[in-house]
Design a protein around this motif. Structure first.
Motif, PDB file in Angstrom:
ATOM      1  N   GLU A  96      44.398  23.997  -7.217  1.00  0.00           N
ATOM      2  CA  GLU A  96      43.253  24.859  -6.907  1.00  0.00           C
ATOM      3  C   GLU A  96      43.585  25.877  -5.828  1.00  0.00           C
ATOM      4  OE1 GLU A  96      38.794  23.051  -7.375  1.00  0.00           O
ATOM      5  OE2 GLU A  96      39.985  22.291  -5.726  1.00  0.00           O
ATOM      6  N   THR A  97      42.932  27.026  -5.897  1.00  0.00           N
ATOM      7  CA  THR A  97      42.948  27.964  -4.780  1.00  0.00           C
ATOM      8  C   THR A  97      41.785  27.614  -3.862  1.00  0.00           C
ATOM      9  OG1 THR A  97      41.472  29.548  -5.864  1.00  0.00           O
ATOM     10  CG2 THR A  97      43.861  29.786  -6.278  1.00  0.00           C
ATOM     11  N   ALA A  98      41.806  28.177  -2.672  1.00  0.00           N
ATOM     12  CA  ALA A  98      40.689  27.952  -1.750  1.00  0.00           C
ATOM     13  C   ALA A  98      39.386  28.447  -2.356  1.00  0.00           C
ATOM     14  CB  ALA A  98      40.964  28.667  -0.426  1.00  0.00           C
ATOM     15  N   GLU A  99      39.446  29.583  -3.028  1.00  0.00           N
ATOM     16  CA  GLU A  99      38.245  30.173  -3.616  1.00  0.00           C
ATOM     17  C   GLU A  99      37.685  29.295  -4.745  1.00  0.00           C
ATOM     18  OE1 GLU A  99      40.617  33.047  -1.469  1.00  0.00           O
ATOM     19  OE2 GLU A  99      41.143  31.730  -3.137  1.00  0.00           O
ATOM     20  N   THR A 119      37.844  35.395   2.156  1.00  0.00           N
ATOM     21  CA  THR A 119      38.407  34.129   2.620  1.00  0.00           C
ATOM     22  C   THR A 119      39.094  34.343   3.960  1.00  0.00           C
ATOM     23  OG1 THR A 119      38.775  33.460   0.334  1.00  0.00           O
ATOM     24  CG2 THR A 119      39.969  32.239   2.018  1.00  0.00           C
ATOM     25  N   SER A 120      38.901  33.399   4.860  1.00  0.00           N
ATOM     26  CA  SER A 120      39.433  33.514   6.215  1.00  0.00           C
ATOM     27  C   SER A 120      40.917  33.165   6.269  1.00  0.00           C
ATOM     28  CB  SER A 120      38.672  32.563   7.146  1.00  0.00           C
ATOM     29  OG  SER A 120      39.140  31.229   6.963  1.00  0.00           O
ATOM     30  N   PRO A 121      41.570  33.493   7.396  1.00  0.00           N
ATOM     31  CA  PRO A 121      42.905  32.928   7.658  1.00  0.00           C
ATOM     32  C   PRO A 121      42.795  31.405   7.765  1.00  0.00           C
ATOM     33  CG  PRO A 121      42.377  34.711   9.185  1.00  0.00           C
ATOM     34  CD  PRO A 121      41.119  34.375   8.468  1.00  0.00           C
ATOM     35  N   ILE A 122      43.932  30.729   7.784  1.00  0.00           N
ATOM     36  CA  ILE A 122      43.923  29.275   7.945  1.00  0.00           C
ATOM     37  C   ILE A 122      43.421  28.924   9.339  1.00  0.00           C
ATOM     38  CG2 ILE A 122      45.352  27.197   8.029  1.00  0.00           C
ATOM     39  CD1 ILE A 122      47.189  28.474   5.988  1.00  0.00           C
ATOM     40  N   HIS A 138      33.694  32.736   2.291  1.00  0.00           N
ATOM     41  CA  HIS A 138      32.363  33.325   2.341  1.00  0.00           C
ATOM     42  C   HIS A 138      31.919  33.629   0.917  1.00  0.00           C
ATOM     43  CE1 HIS A 138      32.984  34.858   6.737  1.00  0.00           C
ATOM     44  NE2 HIS A 138      33.492  33.677   6.537  1.00  0.00           N
ATOM     45  N   VAL A 139      30.751  33.157   0.556  1.00  0.00           N
ATOM     46  CA  VAL A 139      30.236  33.384  -0.794  1.00  0.00           C
ATOM     47  C   VAL A 139      28.803  33.895  -0.715  1.00  0.00           C
ATOM     48  CG1 VAL A 139      31.689  31.523  -1.697  1.00  0.00           C
ATOM     49  CG2 VAL A 139      29.299  31.047  -1.127  1.00  0.00           C
TER      50      VAL A 139
END
Length: 204
Positions: A96-99, A119-122, A138-139
């Motif tokens: 999976e991706t973070a998104e 999407t933020s940095p880690i 962020h969605v």
């Protein structure tokens, strides 16, 4: 609220042979003066091999006529023996991706169907104690979608989550109020709320 009935029964040391998703490690390192030192820390054992993160936190915003609202959760957490105010979140699955994880976890925990904005940095949750990390995704939630009119969360049998909404502009005050009522406030929410207040103060 069902998780309000949860309570801690006992607490004892965890044997390494019993640990399912964490481990304790001793790090040996040299400081800037060349002195050899050790550091105790914890690590997750569940991070997928091809992932650079353990999980995601989800900033889900609903655009409403009265102003934007953020999706929050109440969930009992045994390490604190308290109900914690949290953002929706979850671990990354293999491949999976973070998104993708964020959209999946939000649907499973809240029922909301969302679209990813950014999407933020880690980010590292507590780097002095553990290596656990995440990306904040962020969605936005389109309330005109039929799926968002008839919410159907897909909770696992060990998940007891109450979902609620807070006006984004009131998030700091709501955190203060909820803490006074006995809830624990997750740092990710508190940091977001504090950032909003700083932005207001300095008119950013």
């Amino acid at each position: 609220m069902s998780e309000g009935k949860s309570k801690l029964i006992s607490s004892q040391p965890l044997l390494a042979s019993e640990a399912v998703w964490t481990k304790l490690v001793k790090k040996t390192y040299k400081d800037p003066n060349g002195v050899t030192r050790t550091w105790e820390s914890a690590e997750r054992t569940t991070r997928p091999k091809n992932s650079d993160i353990d999980g995601v936190g989800i900033v889900a915003i609903l655009e409403e006529e009265t102003g934007p609202k953020i999706v929050l959760q109440k969930q009992y957490r045994p390490p604190l023996d308290k109900i914690v105010i949290e953002l929706p979140a979850g671990l990354i699955d293999e491949g999976e991706t973070a998104e993708q994880a964020a959209v999946r976890e939000l649907k499973e925990e809240t029922g909301y169907v969302a679209e990813v904005l950014e999407t933020s940095p880690i980010m590292f949750n507590d780097p002095g104690f553990c290596n656990t990390n995440l990306r904040m995704v962020h969605v936005t939630v389109d309330m005109s979608l039929p799926a968002n009119q008839d919410l159907k969360p897909e909770l696992e049998d060990n998940e007891f989550i109450e979902v609620f909404l807070v006006k984004l502009a009131d998030l700091w005050d709501e955190c203060i109020k909820l803490e006074a009522e006995g809830y624990a406030i997750d740092a990710r929410i508190a940091n977001l709320a504090e950032g909003i207040e700083i932005a207001k103060k300095f008119k950013l």
